[in-house]
Structure formats: C-alpha cells, structure tokens
Design a protein around this motif. Structure first.
Motif, PDB file in Angstrom:
ATOM      1  N   LEU A 160     -19.939  39.039 -24.715  1.00  0.00           N
ATOM      2  CA  LEU A 160     -20.561  38.616 -25.973  1.00  0.00           C
ATOM      3  C   LEU A 160     -20.155  37.173 -26.257  1.00  0.00           C
ATOM      4  O   LEU A 160     -19.036  36.771 -25.919  1.00  0.00           O
ATOM      5  CB  LEU A 160     -20.083  39.518 -27.116  1.00  0.00           C
ATOM      6  CG  LEU A 160     -20.713  40.909 -27.180  1.00  0.00           C
ATOM      7  CD1 LEU A 160     -19.953  41.765 -28.186  1.00  0.00           C
ATOM      8  CD2 LEU A 160     -22.181  40.825 -27.561  1.00  0.00           C
ATOM      9  N   GLY A 197     -18.777  33.779 -27.989  1.00  0.00           N
ATOM     10  CA  GLY A 197     -17.675  33.507 -28.903  1.00  0.00           C
ATOM     11  C   GLY A 197     -18.192  32.918 -30.204  1.00  0.00           C
ATOM     12  O   GLY A 197     -19.321  32.461 -30.284  1.00  0.00           O
ATOM     13  N   ARG A 198     -17.351  32.948 -31.224  1.00  0.00           N
ATOM     14  CA  ARG A 198     -17.730  32.313 -32.492  1.00  0.00           C
ATOM     15  C   ARG A 198     -17.403  30.836 -32.399  1.00  0.00           C
ATOM     16  O   ARG A 198     -16.294  30.464 -32.044  1.00  0.00           O
ATOM     17  CB  ARG A 198     -16.976  32.977 -33.638  1.00  0.00           C
ATOM     18  CG  ARG A 198     -17.564  34.334 -34.015  1.00  0.00           C
ATOM     19  CD  ARG A 198     -16.886  34.904 -35.240  1.00  0.00           C
ATOM     20  NE  ARG A 198     -15.585  35.453 -34.894  1.00  0.00           N
ATOM     21  CZ  ARG A 198     -15.386  36.701 -34.451  1.00  0.00           C
ATOM     22  NH1 ARG A 198     -16.404  37.518 -34.309  1.00  0.00           N
ATOM     23  NH2 ARG A 198     -14.178  37.108 -34.165  1.00  0.00           N
ATOM     24  N   THR A 199     -18.398  30.003 -32.702  1.00  0.00           N
ATOM     25  CA  THR A 199     -18.215  28.566 -32.487  1.00  0.00           C
ATOM     26  C   THR A 199     -17.993  27.851 -33.802  1.00  0.00           C
ATOM     27  O   THR A 199     -17.928  28.465 -34.859  1.00  0.00           O
ATOM     28  CB  THR A 199     -19.447  27.964 -31.799  1.00  0.00           C
ATOM     29  OG1 THR A 199     -20.574  28.222 -32.622  1.00  0.00           O
ATOM     30  CG2 THR A 199     -19.673  28.573 -30.437  1.00  0.00           C
ATOM     31  N   LYS A 200     -17.889  26.552 -33.708  1.00  0.00           N
ATOM     32  CA  LYS A 200     -17.764  25.666 -34.868  1.00  0.00           C
ATOM     33  C   LYS A 200     -18.785  24.545 -34.691  1.00  0.00           C
ATOM     34  O   LYS A 200     -19.189  24.246 -33.574  1.00  0.00           O
ATOM     35  CB  LYS A 200     -16.368  25.026 -34.854  1.00  0.00           C
ATOM     36  CG  LYS A 200     -15.272  25.892 -35.401  1.00  0.00           C
ATOM     37  CD  LYS A 200     -14.594  25.142 -36.556  1.00  0.00           C
ATOM     38  CE  LYS A 200     -13.491  25.955 -37.205  1.00  0.00           C
ATOM     39  NZ  LYS A 200     -14.044  27.039 -38.025  1.00  0.00           N
ATOM     40  N   HIS A 201     -19.182  23.951 -35.778  1.00  0.00           N
ATOM     41  CA  HIS A 201     -19.987  22.741 -35.692  1.00  0.00           C
ATOM     42  C   HIS A 201     -19.036  21.593 -35.377  1.00  0.00           C
ATOM     43  O   HIS A 201     -18.135  21.322 -36.165  1.00  0.00           O
ATOM     44  CB  HIS A 201     -20.699  22.473 -37.013  1.00  0.00           C
ATOM     45  CG  HIS A 201     -21.613  23.608 -37.409  1.00  0.00           C
ATOM     46  ND1 HIS A 201     -21.639  24.125 -38.679  1.00  0.00           N
ATOM     47  CD2 HIS A 201     -22.512  24.323 -36.701  1.00  0.00           C
ATOM     48  CE1 HIS A 201     -22.530  25.103 -38.740  1.00  0.00           C
ATOM     49  NE2 HIS A 201     -23.065  25.255 -37.548  1.00  0.00           N
ATOM     50  N   ILE A 202     -19.240  20.957 -34.215  1.00  0.00           N
ATOM     51  CA  ILE A 202     -18.288  19.895 -33.857  1.00  0.00           C
ATOM     52  C   ILE A 202     -18.994  18.552 -33.779  1.00  0.00           C
ATOM     53  O   ILE A 202     -20.216  18.474 -33.740  1.00  0.00           O
ATOM     54  CB  ILE A 202     -17.562  20.187 -32.527  1.00  0.00           C
ATOM     55  CG1 ILE A 202     -18.551  20.209 -31.363  1.00  0.00           C
ATOM     56  CG2 ILE A 202     -16.780  21.482 -32.599  1.00  0.00           C
ATOM     57  CD1 ILE A 202     -17.909  19.937 -30.048  1.00  0.00           C
TER      58      ILE A 202
END
Ligand SMILES: [Zn+2]
Lengths: 849, 352
Positions: B97, B99-104
């Motif tokens: 599944l 991963g949980r990302t970030k706005h970079i």
C-alpha cells in the motif's frame, strides 16, 4: 558567450572543387572535415553525392553528421544513348538503346527531357547519361523526400525493365529534378560515375571573422596551412582583342570610404546558353541555381574566390550613354530615390544606400542587388563585368534595410579585401570567354582610391609565451604565419608579419597582436598547446553575501514545502492587470509576441499564473519565485529590485488511502510559513498589521509585515474579485510578496540563547476577554509581566461559546516557566498570579478554572 | 506431610503443563501459590508441627514453592513468546500500500544546475558576481568589442527597450552575462587604478535573445561565465582550468577537445566539445551523430575588453568561458524541449 545562435553562415564546398587548388590525396573526407572543424571552420554535415561513405562498424565512433549516398562503382556508370524509341504500349514512356561501355542495353524511361527525340532514329550525336544497373541503391525519384530504394527487375507495360538512366534526385545531387542528367559530351562511356562526378559536399559554418574563407580558395588556403601542402592558386590567362575597355568606360568614385575600389572588364560577342553539366553540378552542390553561362560564370567565380561580381548588359549601358563613353559613378542615394531591382521590386532608397550609376541614373544597389534595366538577358551580346569593394558596415545595413540577404551582400557585409576585386573580374571574364566563346577586351578600368593597410605586426617569442603559454622560436612563429600567407621577416627575436592582401580581420597594435597570436595558435593547433595550471597569484577572495543570503532563503522555502518556479521576465500589461494597476512599464521595442511586450512589475502576478496553470494537477500547490521586477525610469535603465513571491492553494495535508479528509489552506497556513521563514532568517520584532490598502488582497484576511517600522512585505488571501479573473479552484488562494533588499537588511546577526540547564515548569491558562481584545496584545502583556521567567508563550486555543457569553472569547495559552535554578510549582504559581492580575486589570480578563 | 507436599507439587506441575492461555495461568498461580492454596496452608499450619518436624518440613515446603515459582516463570515466558508470535503473525501489513506523503518543496532545475556549476567554480576560486539584466548597448556590446553595426551582432539577436534620445546607446535586454565582465573589471580596477588586482569571478544570470520560442530556442536562458584576469595568464592556463572544470562537471573520464572559434570579446577563441556522454562518442541523436557535444565557449579576454575594463592589455591578460545550465540539463537529463524550463509544469519540476 553562449553556444546558441552563434554559428556563422553555412558555406557548401564540394570536395572536387577544393581539389582544383590543393592536392588532397591520402586524406579521407573525414580527415579534411576534422582539420577544418578544429581550426574554426566547423563542418556541420557531410553530404555524400557519389564518393564512398565511411561505414561504421558496430560500436565504432562517428565523427560527423552524414547524409547522401555512395554510388556503386560497378553498377552505376557513364553510358550513351544511341536511339530513343517509342514504347509499344505507353505513349509517355520511351525505350532507349544504350551502350554502357560493355554491352548494349534497352532502358525504359519517362524522362521529359529526351522525349522530343522519340522516333528520330539513330542519334547523330549520342547522349551521355548516368546509367544504373539492377541492384543499384538510389533515391526513389518519385517518392516525396529522399527515400532509398534498390533497383529491381520488373515488367512495365509488357517491357522488361532492369536498369535506369538517373535523374539528379535519384543520385542525391539535388532534392528535385525534372528529367534525367545529361552529361557533358566528353564523359567517358563505361567509367564508374563515382570516378567521373562522384563528390562530397562539406557544410562549413563561416564565422564572422572568417569572411575570407567563404570561398573554395579560402578553404583550400586553410587546408594548405593545416596540412603543409601547397596551395595551387588559380591561373588566370586569356587572350584579348578589340578596343580597350578604358576607352569605352570610365569610373568615378565619390566616397572612397564607402567604395574603396571599383574594377570593370568587358567581354564581347558572348553566346548565352546553359553551362556545361560539370559546372551546373558544382553550382548546385554549392547551393546556387544555374541560370546561363554568363550568370553562372559570375557565381562560379564568386564561390571560387569570394569576390561577388555583377554583370551588366553593355549595350543597354551604351544606349543609355547615347552611344558615347559610358560614365559609371558610385554615390549615395538621395532620400526617396527609387530603383527596381532584379527581383522585380521597386525599392525606395535612403542616403545610407550606395548606388552604381551612369549619367542617366541608378543601375544597381551597390553590393546588394542589380537593377532590372541593365541585367543580362538571353539576348545579351556584350557584358560589362563589375568587381568592386564596399564598406562592410554600410552593405550590412543596406541589406538589412531592404531585407535583401544575398550571396553577394553576405560576403560584402563581412568584408571582402579590395585586392580580390581585380582577380575576381579577371576570373569571371576568363570563364565567360571559355564557356560563352566571348572576346575579352584589353585592360580593365580600375579605380582604387583607398587601399587597406594590411598591417605589419611585430610578434616575439615572449608575446607567444605570455599569452599562449608556449615556447616558440621566432623562426617557428614565422613558419606558422607564412603558411597563412603572412609575409614574415625574422630579425633576431622578432617577427615582422605583414597581413596578406586577402583578409581584413587583422588590426594594428595590441589588438593586431592578439589577432596574429590567434593565427599562430590555430596554425600550431589548439590541441598541441599544453594544459597548465594558473601560476598567477590567487586574488583576494571576495564573497557575495547577497547571493549567499538568497540561496539560504531558497533553502528555507524549500524546507517549508514550497516549490521554486522561474518565469519569463517578459509579460503583458493585461496579464498583470488582473492584480495590479500599473500603467508605466519597461516596454520591449521589438516583442516576439503581444503577450510578452513589457517587463514584469509584479512577481505575485508571475507566480499566480503558474498556480493557475498547475491548479488542476495536484491537490495542493505551494510555489515561490525569487527574482527581479522592473520599475521604469524614463529613457534610462530601469530599477531592478529583487522580490520574493509565494502563493499557495489546496489541501493543508497530503491525503492518502486512509487519510481522506484535509482542511484547505488558509490565511494562517501562509502566516505560519512566513513566521517560520522569518524566524529562519532570525528576524525579531516582527509585527503583523491588518491592511486594507492592498487591492488584490481580501481586506479582512491580509496583513503587512513590519520590522522597525519598515514594511517588508504583505500577504493574505487573494481578493475574491481578483481571484475571479484567474481560473483557480474553489479553495482560497494565498499570496505573499517581500522586498528582498529590505528583508535582508532587517536580518540581524545574532547570538544563540543558551539551552536552559534546569527543568522548566509547563502550565496552561485560559482567560475570557472581550472579542475586541487582540491576541497579540494579550501575548505581549503576558511576556512583559513574566519577564525572563516566562520563556515561551503559545496560544493553543481560541474558543467561543454561549456559556462564556456573547461578545466574549476564551484564549488558552501554554506557558513555560524557566529560571536559573530548578523552578518549583510554587515559584510558577507566584508568577502566574502576577500575570493573571495584570490581565484582569488591563483587559478585564477572567481566568477560566 | 512430606508426602502431601510432593503430591501438591506433582499435581500443580501436571496441571501447569496443559495451560495454553494467560488467564488459565493466572488462575493456576492463585490456586497453586495463592493465599488459600494447599501449599500456603502448609505454611499456615506450620505452628501445629513439632519442633523437630518444623525445619524439615519448612525446607521441603520452601523447595516446593521455589520449584513451582520457577515453573510458573518458565511457563509465563513461553506463553508470552506464543502470544507475541501470534500477534506478529496477525499484524502483517500489506506493505505494498502507498505510504502517507507530505507536500514538499524543491528548487527549480535551473537553480539546482546553477548551484552545481557555481559550487565547482567556488572551489576553483571563482566567486559569484552578479549584475543587472537590462543593460545599455555600450556595456552589452560596444565595450565587449561588438562595434555598432558590426556583423558579430548578427550572432546575438537582441530585445530592445523603448527609450528616446539614446542615440547610439539604446537600452536592451542583456544578451549574455559578459556585461558583468566590464562592471566587475571596472569595480576591481577602481580599487587600485595604477595596479589593478587580479580577478577570478563567476558570472551567473538570466540572458535574453530575440528568438522564436520553440523546442530548441528560448527568449531567456541562464548563463554562467568564469573570468580570470591577471598578469601571467595564458591560453594554456585556460585549457588547464577548463579541463579541471569539465572533469568536475562531467566526470573523471570526460574527453574534451578545443575547436577554434570566434567571439568578439575573446581572442583566441575556442569552443569546447566533450565526448557525448549519451552514446560514449559512437553517435546518437543527442550529439547529432558527431560523437561530441558542444558545452562551452571560451577564449583569452580581448585586448579592447581589458582596456575598457581598466586593465592594460600590454601588462594584463585573462580568459573567460561561458556555458548554459539549461543546455547542460538538456544533455544530462535528456530534456528534449527547452520550453519546459519556464513552462513550470509541476510534473516537470517534480522530476528534479
Ligand atoms: Zn551521442
């Protein structure tokens, strides 16, 4: 100093033509191309038209872009057509009885240029053609573009066809053709065609300082210098007869600066007809369309020697002169004077243009294009041939003004040495005599009021050492320069090098020395110059704090999750007016498009356009740009203040398969990033003031950022009416813009605050105040009262509720108490009571339990 | 009594063996070692024993107690292991599944490339010098040995800025970063006009050419120039410095060649080709089958330029070289359309 658009014009040079002037035996075409390329005559492409092409084995290195075909020496030969017969089943086809040097063949063709001979029986004089046998690889003459094909046996309308007579397109000599090649009568039947007219054409970029090499002899001269082989200069010899040209024509030059030399010669009784095939073929390879033997002779001599020539119909001039002596003069045009040029266009002239005239008026625009009236036609009998020298800057401006780029103006606008005018005219006359059976009149009219200096430069081994870093003896220097036809005298440790009379690029003095050293380096070979480390002292190192600070700023923004963009400096008022009211702009005088006709004044407008373009591509976007904007100053250089603009819109958090919801970014997300950015820059004493003076921002959701009374920037939510002018999503759009100079100047140098040794006490307090009390006022009172004992104050909740009462709000703060010793709970309580008391007094605050 | 103790031990160990769950183990502990267990009753009834029996029975009871406690501990450990193993096997994730990302955030590719170039130049002693983007004709051209109306100007099609009464000195968008050479030399020379100091600078910045915007040509592009001026600088030094730079930029094994060329502000001038790193020199589309890639232009600073900068060309010499970060990226990352750079499509920017 870039690589873009810095190529010179392309000159096409057939190898066969070069071989007229230098022995190239033992050198492959690639060897020749490599030598020229390294010496500054870059070969862009090699077009093979018959000669053997290099075959690269797998993994072998290529060296040049190549094109064209090699002609199989067994299969493609010179043949002669003996009879043209009708095809039994097709009206438009003919059958040729042909001899290929070994046997008779019957060849089928539809070529229009021998169709007329159909059924005339055995030809009195056989026609020489290029004959390709079965299995030959050729270009398909009927396909669009250049498509290779292999000649196969087939039956066409009941007749067996296994070979063909070729057109220029099929052999790769030109890209189109309307008939088969008819070779010169002298073509030896049976000879492999590749041996007879096989060639390769080099596409050579001519740099602006190498105009002298825009000719076959120029390139041959360079090859002579690069190989040490002798340049076989053209031998010009002809017989003359009749009255001398000096008795018939006179020349008057009114401005020697503009027209340093004018030479003319006369040839009588020319027979105008097409040139021989080998001449036409070379002209085509060199990019010239063959016209007739007289025009071809002027072009051929120009390509060979680099001197543009102009042929006048002598009888037209004679008529205009009332059968008296023709008086040619050169002068600048009067303003508004008109002349119809060879291309049929009527040109309105200005005093910048130089004209060649006779007593009745203008004949041609000097060095650029001739006039229609005196041009050579099919009926011309006698030709006056002009070879002149013109001021290169003037020709360049004239050609630009009238948009008349031509082979002549290209050469003249780079500078052709006046000495070549005489050789050029003689060479042209010689070809006209040979190709058109003309009789050359004795002598030349030659006005030469301004001779170039052909400077003599003094070069020493010390100069070579100082600037090139190589040790050469005076003798060696002289030898390298002599190869390029400099006349050198060696006197002990100096070389006196006189510029040869075919180049205009050598100046005098210290510049001339650099010019000559370049020639020494080229002749010696750049590859042979060693690779050394600078011995000169390392200069004192000077940092660039502004640049370094900007890079730091970029890093902070990236760490805050903001993507950098770089946009065009050029934009339009319309694009910017969506958020600005500027009317004064730095305007581009020659914009490439109306939407790029001014320099930007708002970096926010630039980043918003990028946001608009990308808004549908991601759930959240945060963009920044750092760069100049341009503030106009009337008739002077604009100010270029540097700015930072940020824009954000979309979701606050990245969603995932199990995180489906996120709030949208709002004012406080932008404010939080700005706070982090400013603390990253170590700015202290930052105040945020509500502002309504920024028209593109929401009046209730915008703020000015101030340090020491100086406004550094402004940020907030885009005003709904401004947002409407963009195609943006439903989410709020946040923008911020800073002035970098002000921001940088506000950033102090700082010392760190020591990390406390003793454990702190944490406590939360919540107070109820009137809605009108600003959070920042409460915070500063807490800090003021707590003094050094309160090391941090953080608002963590704002709460409104009926129980609290209408017009009231609850503010909850996390306080950190810190001391130079272990802080006890009772110490903390004392401080807290003091704080609460003051809040009660100042803001009528009530402590919530 | 001794028998009774043995019996207690025997029975307890037997029942312990069949236990498989924590709850049963807790019950066992209470019934075996709890206050009202048979074993504890033995201790409770200790007082009833004779003086002689007490030490014997006492020792025996203590041994049984210790033995049962040890057995309990072993069992407890074993149960814990089983429970852990069970929970580990039940907690298996589908690690495929996302991963949980970030706005970079990222730097624009041009900035990244400029930094690479400037970092190498800084190590070689060349410090950043920047100057304005809108220039006058004299600084952009005339001082750099492009006289008015000179054919060399055809090499740099220029955007002009609307301005009146400028005569032969119109305002324009700089066509190269070389005006910075004049600004820098004059600035350095002003510090000691009689004996100007040596210079080593890097000039980065945006330049402008009047071109149609196509996959191959742009109206604006970055340039970086290196400039060295001093009293003993030679063409051989230029070759050495550029060879160093190219090795750092394109790798240890990068082969390069110097081709004679022409730039109005340098003489002798050269273009530098590096062996095509896409095909290794065999010929490919990127190098147009030549096996070489043009990567920079260079030359010895022209005497007129030194003079215009306040450096006597009879005493001083120098060299300059220039290159395009966007072109380098196009070669390095197979960017086939130069319009990507100022198009700022995030799908392009995200790849750097
Ligand atoms: Zn390649």
């Amino acid at each position: 100093m870039t690589l873009r658009g810095e190529k010179g014009e392309i000159m096409k040079i057939p190898i066969s033509w070069l071989k007229d002037f230098i022995d190239l035996d033992g050198l492959s075409i690639e060897d020749i191309a490599r030598k020229l390329t390294l010496a500054g005559m870059e070969v862009d492409e090699i077009l093979y038209a018959g000669l053997a092409m290099p075959i690269y084995k797998d993994g072998e290195k290529h060296e040049f872009k190549t094109n064209g075909i090699a002609w199989d020496r067994e299969k493609i030969v010179v043949a002669e057509i003996r009879e043209v017969k009708a095809h039994p089943n097709a009206d438009r086809l003919t059958l040729l009885d042909l001899f290929d040097g070994q046997q008779d063949q019957v060849v089928l063709t539809g070529a229009p240029n021998i169709f007329d001979l159909k059924g005339t029986g055995k030809l009195a004089k056989p026609i020489k053609v290029a004959y390709a046998k079965e299995g030959s690889v050729l270009y398909d003459g009927h396909a669009d573009g250049l498509q290779l094909m292999t000649l196969k046996r087939a039956k066409i309308r009941g007749v067996d066809s296994y070979s063909m007579v070729c057109s220029e397109k099929e052999l790769g000599i030109s890209t189109e053709s309307d008939g088969i090649i008819i070779l010169d009568d002298a073509a030896p039947v049976g000879m492999p065609l590749a041996d007879y007219i096989g060639d390769a054409v080099l596409d050579i970029s001519i740099l602006p300082n190498m105009a002298r090499n825009a000719s076959v002899v120029g390139i041959a001269r360079e090859l002579s210098a690069l190989t040490g082989r002798e340049l076989q200069k053209p031998t010009i010899k002809f017989k003359t007869s009749g009255d001398s040209v000096e008795d018939l024509v006179s020349i008057q030059i009114t401005n020697a600066e503009l027209n340093p030399r004018f030479v003319a010669g006369l040839i009588r009784n020319v027979e105008i007809k097409p040139s021989a095939y080998h001449i036409q073929r070379r002209l085509k390879h060199a990019g010239q369309r063959p016209i007739n033997n007289i025009v071809d002779a002027t072009n051929y001599a120009m390509i060979e020697l680099g001197q543009p020539l102009h042929a006048f119909d002598y009888d037209v001039l004679k008529e205009r002169a009332g059968k008296k002596k023709i008086k040619i003069s050169t002068r600048v045009a009067s303003d508004g004077e008109k002349l119809t040029t060879l291309d049929g266009a009527e040109r309105t002239l200005t005093p910048m243009n130089v004209l060649v005239c006779d007593e009745k008026g203008s004949l041609s625009i000097a060095g650029v294009m001739g006039g229609t009236e005196s041009e050579v036609t099919e009926k011309t009998k006698n030709v006056l041939l002009e070879g002149a020298a013109w001021n290169f800057i003037n020709i360049r401006r004239t050609a630009k003004q009238h948009n008349l780029p031509s082979e002549a103006s290209f050469r003249f606008s780079r500078g052709v040495h006046p000495a070549v005018a005489e050789t050029g005219v003689k060479r042209g006359l010689q070809y006209m005599a040979e190709w058109a059976n003309g009789n050359i009149a004795p002598g030349l009219v030659d006005e030469y009021p301004l001779k170039p200096k052909d400077p003599t430069i003094i070069v020493t081994p010390q100069d070579v050492k100082r600037l090139l870093g190589i040790e050469l003896t005076a003798k060696k220097i002289a030898e390298l320069l002599t190869r390029l036809e400099f006349k050198c005298v060696v006197d002990k440790n100096t070389v006196k090098a006189k510029t040869p009379p075919h180049r205009m690029d050598i100046a005098e003095g210290v510049v001339g020395l650099a010019d000559v050293l370049e020639e020494v380096a080229r002749s010696y070979g750049y590859d042979n110059i060693p690779v050394t480390t600078m011995a000169d002292a390392l200069p004192p190192q000077v940092g660039n704090p502004i640049h370094e600070w900007e890079e730091h700023l970029r890093d902070l923004l990236v760490a805050l999750g903001v993507q950098e963009v770089v946009t065009y400096r050029m934009t339009s008022v319309e694009k910017e007016s969506r958020i600005t009211q500027y009317t004064e702009y730095v305007r581009i005088a020659n914009p490439i498009a109306p939407e790029k006709n001014v320099l930007r004044r708002s970096l926010t407008a630039s980043v918003l356009s990028v946001l608009e373009k990308n808004i549908r591509l991601g759930e959240s976007l945060a963009l920044f740009e750092i760069g100049p904007i341009f503030e106009p100053v009337k008739n002077n250089l604009p100010n270029e203040p540097r700015k930072l603009a940020i824009t954000m819109s979309g979701l606050r958090d990245a969603t995932a398969w199990d995180v489906k919801e996120s709030a949208t970014l709002d004012f406080f997300d932008m404010k939080g990033r700005i706070e982090l950015l400013l603390s990253g820059l170590r700015l202290t004493g930052v105040t945020y003031t509500s502002t309504e003076s920024t028209p593109h921002l929401h009046p209730g959701k915008s703020a000015e950022i101030t340090v020491n009374g100086q406004v550094l920037g402004v940020f907030g939510e885009l005003h709904p009416s401004a947002k409407e002018k963009y195609e943006l999503g439903a989410s709020p759009v946040l923008v911020a813009e800073f002035d970098l100079a002000l921001l940088r100047k506000s950033a102090p140098t700082y010392g760190i605050i020591p990390v406390p040794e003793f454990p702190p006490v944490y406590e939360d307090i919540a107070i109820i105040v009137d809605e009108s009390v600003l959070a920042t006022a409460v915070e500063s009172l807490i800090k003021q009262t707590g003094g050094r004992s309160v090391s941090s104050v953080r608002l963590f909740d704002v709460y409104r509720d009926e129980k609290i009462g209408a017009g009231k709000k609850s503010l909850a703060y996390s306080l950190t108490y810190q001391a130079e010793k272990t802080m006890t709970d009772s110490d903390a309580a004392t401080i807290r009571n003091k704080i609460v008391k003051r809040l009660e007094n100042e803001f009528s605050a009530k402590l919530r339990s | 009594m001794q028998d009774k103790l043995n019996e207690i031990e025997q029975a307890a160990l037997e029942s312990l063996q069949s236990i498989t769950e924590q709850a049963a183990l807790d019950a066992w502990r209470i019934s075996t070692l709890g206050r009202s267990s048979a074993l504890m009753m033995v201790f409770a009834e200790f007082g009833k024993l004779s003086k002689e029996e007490r030490p014997v029975i006492g020792a025996a009871a203590n041994r049984v107690k210790a033995a049962l406690e040890a057995a309990l501990q072993i069992k407890a450990e074993a149960l814990k292991t089983v429970v852990l193993a069970k929970s580990l096997s039940e907690e298996k994730l589908d690690i495929t599944l996302p991963g949980r990302t970030k706005h970079i955030g990222r730097l624009h590719p041009s900035t990244q490339q400029l930094r690479r170039v400037l970092a190498i130049l800084a190590e070689m002693g060349f410090q950043v010098y920047t100057s304005r983007e809108v220039e006058t004709d004299d600084i952009n051209f005339q001082m750099l040995n492009f006289p008015l109306h000179h054919p060399a100007r055809d090499m740099q099609d220029t955007f002009f800025v609307e301005a009146e009464n400028r005569g032969d000195n119109p305002i324009l968008m700089r066509t190269h970063t070389s005006p910075g050479q004049i600004h820098a030399m004059r600035e350095f020379a002003a510090t000691n006009p009689q004996n100007p100091p040596p210079i080593r600078i890097a000039l980065p910045g945006m330049c402008f050419r009047y071109e149609q915007i196509t996959a191959r040509s742009e109206i604006q592009f970055n340039q970086v120039e290196g400039l060295a001026v001093g009293k003993n600088i030679t063409f051989a030094d230029l070759k050495g410095t550029i060879a160093d730079f190219v090795r750092r930029m394109f790798g240890e094994g990068a082969r390069l060649r110097f081709r004679a060329s022409y730039f109005p502000f340098t003489e002798p001038s050269a273009e530098v080709d590096v062996e095509c790193f896409v095909c290794g020199g065999k010929g490919c589309q990127v190098c147009k089958n030549s096996g070489w890639l043009e990567i920079l232009g260079c030359g010895m600073v022209h005497p007129n330029v030194l003079q215009n900068g306040g450096y006597d060309p009879n005493v001083y010499s120098g060299f300059a070289w220039g290159m395009g970060p966007e072109r380098q990226l196009m070669l390095r990352n197979k960017v086939n359309d130069i319009r990507y750079f100022w198009g700022n499509d995030v799908r392009f920017l995200e790849q750097f």
